[in-house]
Design a protein around this motif. Sequence first.
Motif, PDB file in Angstrom:
ATOM      1  N   GLU A 123       0.827  -1.202   0.000  1.00 48.66           N
ATOM      2  CA  GLU A 123       0.000   0.000   0.000  1.00 48.66           C
ATOM      3  C   GLU A 123       0.864   1.257   0.000  1.00 48.66           C
ATOM      4  O   GLU A 123       0.524   2.254  -0.622  1.00 48.66           O
ATOM      5  CB  GLU A 123      -0.947   0.013   1.208  1.00 48.66           C
ATOM      6  CG  GLU A 123      -2.050  -1.015   1.133  1.00 48.66           C
ATOM      7  CD  GLU A 123      -3.003  -0.780  -0.029  1.00 48.66           C
ATOM      8  OE1 GLU A 123      -3.427   0.372  -0.251  1.00 48.66           O
ATOM      9  OE2 GLU A 123      -3.309  -1.755  -0.743  1.00 48.66           O
ATOM     10  N   HIS A 124       1.998   1.209   0.710  1.00 44.59           N
ATOM     11  CA  HIS A 124       2.878   2.382   0.772  1.00 44.59           C
ATOM     12  C   HIS A 124       3.552   2.652  -0.576  1.00 44.59           C
ATOM     13  O   HIS A 124       3.907   3.793  -0.867  1.00 44.59           O
ATOM     14  CB  HIS A 124       3.937   2.215   1.861  1.00 44.59           C
ATOM     15  CG  HIS A 124       4.723   3.460   2.094  1.00 44.59           C
ATOM     16  ND1 HIS A 124       4.172   4.581   2.679  1.00 44.59           N
ATOM     17  CD2 HIS A 124       5.998   3.776   1.814  1.00 44.59           C
ATOM     18  CE1 HIS A 124       5.090   5.526   2.748  1.00 44.59           C
ATOM     19  NE2 HIS A 124       6.214   5.072   2.226  1.00 44.59           N
ATOM     20  N   ILE A 125       3.718   1.633  -1.381  1.00 47.86           N
ATOM     21  CA  ILE A 125       4.253   1.838  -2.732  1.00 47.86           C
ATOM     22  C   ILE A 125       3.244   2.623  -3.576  1.00 47.86           C
ATOM     23  O   ILE A 125       3.620   3.454  -4.385  1.00 47.86           O
ATOM     24  CB  ILE A 125       4.588   0.489  -3.404  1.00 47.86           C
ATOM     25  CG1 ILE A 125       5.796  -0.141  -2.706  1.00 47.86           C
ATOM     26  CG2 ILE A 125       4.855   0.666  -4.892  1.00 47.86           C
ATOM     27  CD1 ILE A 125       6.121  -1.531  -3.175  1.00 47.86           C
ATOM     28  N   LEU A 126       1.960   2.391  -3.346  1.00 40.55           N
ATOM     29  CA  LEU A 126       0.909   3.035  -4.131  1.00 40.55           C
ATOM     30  C   LEU A 126       0.417   4.360  -3.537  1.00 40.55           C
ATOM     31  O   LEU A 126      -0.057   5.227  -4.260  1.00 40.55           O
ATOM     32  CB  LEU A 126      -0.284   2.088  -4.290  1.00 40.55           C
ATOM     33  CG  LEU A 126       0.022   0.714  -4.898  1.00 40.55           C
ATOM     34  CD1 LEU A 126      -1.231  -0.135  -4.916  1.00 40.55           C
ATOM     35  CD2 LEU A 126       0.621   0.843  -6.273  1.00 40.55           C
ATOM     36  N   TYR A 127       0.512   4.495  -2.208  1.00 39.31           N
ATOM     37  CA  TYR A 127      -0.008   5.680  -1.522  1.00 39.31           C
ATOM     38  C   TYR A 127       1.050   6.303  -0.626  1.00 39.31           C
ATOM     39  O   TYR A 127       1.789   5.592   0.048  1.00 39.31           O
ATOM     40  CB  TYR A 127      -1.217   5.317  -0.655  1.00 39.31           C
ATOM     41  CG  TYR A 127      -2.334   4.693  -1.439  1.00 39.31           C
ATOM     42  CD1 TYR A 127      -3.248   5.480  -2.117  1.00 39.31           C
ATOM     43  CD2 TYR A 127      -2.471   3.309  -1.510  1.00 39.31           C
ATOM     44  CE1 TYR A 127      -4.275   4.909  -2.848  1.00 39.31           C
ATOM     45  CE2 TYR A 127      -3.493   2.725  -2.237  1.00 39.31           C
ATOM     46  CZ  TYR A 127      -4.392   3.530  -2.905  1.00 39.31           C
ATOM     47  OH  TYR A 127      -5.394   2.965  -3.627  1.00 39.31           O
ATOM     48  N   LYS A 128       1.113   7.655  -0.588  1.00 45.13           N
ATOM     49  CA  LYS A 128       2.064   8.343   0.278  1.00 45.13           C
ATOM     50  C   LYS A 128       1.680   8.179   1.743  1.00 45.13           C
ATOM     51  O   LYS A 128       2.520   7.945   2.596  1.00 45.13           O
ATOM     52  CB  LYS A 128       2.112   9.836  -0.058  1.00 45.13           C
ATOM     53  CG  LYS A 128       2.798  10.127  -1.355  1.00 45.13           C
ATOM     54  CD  LYS A 128       2.916  11.602  -1.577  1.00 45.13           C
ATOM     55  CE  LYS A 128       3.598  11.840  -2.910  1.00 45.13           C
ATOM     56  NZ  LYS A 128       3.846  13.234  -3.153  1.00 45.13           N
ATOM     57  N   SER A 129       0.440   8.357   2.025  1.00 50.38           N
ATOM     58  CA  SER A 129      -0.077   8.171   3.378  1.00 50.38           C
ATOM     59  C   SER A 129      -1.527   7.751   3.242  1.00 50.38           C
ATOM     60  O   SER A 129      -2.045   7.650   2.128  1.00 50.38           O
ATOM     61  CB  SER A 129       0.040   9.472   4.186  1.00 50.38           C
ATOM     62  OG  SER A 129      -0.697  10.506   3.574  1.00 50.38           O
ATOM     63  N   TRP A 130      -2.168   7.529   4.353  1.00 44.35           N
ATOM     64  CA  TRP A 130      -3.554   7.086   4.307  1.00 44.35           C
ATOM     65  C   TRP A 130      -4.384   8.073   3.501  1.00 44.35           C
ATOM     66  O   TRP A 130      -4.363   9.271   3.747  1.00 44.35           O
ATOM     67  CB  TRP A 130      -4.099   6.947   5.732  1.00 44.35           C
ATOM     68  CG  TRP A 130      -5.509   6.498   5.748  1.00 44.35           C
ATOM     69  CD1 TRP A 130      -5.981   5.242   5.529  1.00 44.35           C
ATOM     70  CD2 TRP A 130      -6.654   7.320   5.976  1.00 44.35           C
ATOM     71  NE1 TRP A 130      -7.345   5.224   5.608  1.00 44.35           N
ATOM     72  CE2 TRP A 130      -7.786   6.495   5.879  1.00 44.35           C
ATOM     73  CE3 TRP A 130      -6.830   8.666   6.234  1.00 44.35           C
ATOM     74  CZ2 TRP A 130      -9.072   6.966   6.055  1.00 44.35           C
ATOM     75  CZ3 TRP A 130      -8.120   9.140   6.406  1.00 44.35           C
ATOM     76  CH2 TRP A 130      -9.218   8.288   6.314  1.00 44.35           C
ATOM     77  N   ASN A 131      -5.060   7.564   2.475  1.00 46.09           N
ATOM     78  CA  ASN A 131      -5.990   8.354   1.667  1.00 46.09           C
ATOM     79  C   ASN A 131      -5.298   9.410   0.791  1.00 46.09           C
ATOM     80  O   ASN A 131      -5.909  10.398   0.431  1.00 46.09           O
ATOM     81  CB  ASN A 131      -7.036   9.013   2.577  1.00 46.09           C
ATOM     82  CG  ASN A 131      -8.339   9.245   1.856  1.00 46.09           C
ATOM     83  OD1 ASN A 131      -8.605   8.630   0.838  1.00 46.09           O
ATOM     84  ND2 ASN A 131      -9.153  10.119   2.389  1.00 46.09           N
ATOM     85  N   ARG A 132      -4.013   9.217   0.468  1.00 49.73           N
ATOM     86  CA  ARG A 132      -3.293  10.177  -0.382  1.00 49.73           C
ATOM     87  C   ARG A 132      -2.384   9.398  -1.331  1.00 49.73           C
ATOM     88  O   ARG A 132      -1.356   8.877  -0.917  1.00 49.73           O
ATOM     89  CB  ARG A 132      -2.479  11.113   0.494  1.00 49.73           C
ATOM     90  CG  ARG A 132      -1.879  12.242  -0.280  1.00 49.73           C
ATOM     91  CD  ARG A 132      -1.398  13.343   0.636  1.00 49.73           C
ATOM     92  NE  ARG A 132      -0.647  14.278  -0.174  1.00 49.73           N
ATOM     93  CZ  ARG A 132       0.598  14.617   0.043  1.00 49.73           C
ATOM     94  NH1 ARG A 132       1.242  14.130   1.080  1.00 49.73           N
ATOM     95  NH2 ARG A 132       1.213  15.447  -0.738  1.00 49.73           N
ATOM     96  N   GLY A 133      -2.763   9.314  -2.595  1.00 47.92           N
ATOM     97  CA  GLY A 133      -2.060   8.477  -3.559  1.00 47.92           C
ATOM     98  C   GLY A 133      -0.789   9.094  -4.129  1.00 47.92           C
ATOM     99  O   GLY A 133      -0.553  10.290  -4.023  1.00 47.92           O
ATOM    100  N   ARG A 134       0.027   8.254  -4.721  1.00 50.19           N
ATOM    101  CA  ARG A 134       1.233   8.687  -5.429  1.00 50.19           C
ATOM    102  C   ARG A 134       0.897   8.878  -6.908  1.00 50.19           C
ATOM    103  O   ARG A 134      -0.092   8.333  -7.404  1.00 50.19           O
ATOM    104  CB  ARG A 134       2.327   7.618  -5.315  1.00 50.19           C
ATOM    105  CG  ARG A 134       2.820   7.409  -3.912  1.00 50.19           C
ATOM    106  CD  ARG A 134       4.011   6.466  -3.911  1.00 50.19           C
ATOM    107  NE  ARG A 134       4.378   6.115  -2.566  1.00 50.19           N
ATOM    108  CZ  ARG A 134       5.113   6.884  -1.761  1.00 50.19           C
ATOM    109  NH1 ARG A 134       5.577   8.036  -2.195  1.00 50.19           N
ATOM    110  NH2 ARG A 134       5.401   6.494  -0.536  1.00 50.19           N
ATOM    111  N   SER A 135       1.760   9.596  -7.605  1.00 48.36           N
ATOM    112  CA  SER A 135       1.551   9.780  -9.043  1.00 48.36           C
ATOM    113  C   SER A 135       1.748   8.443  -9.758  1.00 48.36           C
ATOM    114  O   SER A 135       2.419   7.544  -9.259  1.00 48.36           O
ATOM    115  CB  SER A 135       2.537  10.817  -9.602  1.00 48.36           C
ATOM    116  OG  SER A 135       3.838  10.274  -9.630  1.00 48.36           O
TER     117      SER A 135
END
Length: 141
Positions: free
Chosen positions: A42-54
């Motif tokens: 999940e951390h690979i896909l999202y920076k933090s809870w409820n905030r995605g990466r580009s």
Amino acid sequence: MEIPDDKFEKVRFGAKEFYESIGRVWCPYLGKEVNFNSEGFEHILYKSWNRGRSRVEQYTRLKILPKVVEVIKFSHTLQEYDERQVFVRRKINSRWEKHLKVVRYFVFIALLRNHGIRFKIVVKEIEGGQSFFWSVYPSWR
């Protein structure tokens, strides 16, 4: 940089399938096993809870994910270490609660000369818990 949908989905599906097959890996430096749980993916896909990466950032991290296991298996040297007190979000009795815990981050650096890639692997350990894979990212500096 634009990544076609089919190419991105193929890499994401392959990485998820690979990640779920790992389970845990012995780390010689830590002297214990590193777990590959859902938090790391999940951390690979999202920076933090409820905030995605580009999309580009996700793609880059997913592409180098297969090298992570090999690096953790053979790491005898730690390059970076950080320890801090952080509010950790945990689900307790059907409620999300935040508790202050000591969190340790162990960083291993890998250099793949034939590909010209240098990347960092982060293993996270929350006080009272097991070590688990947290992140992988390219390190260009």
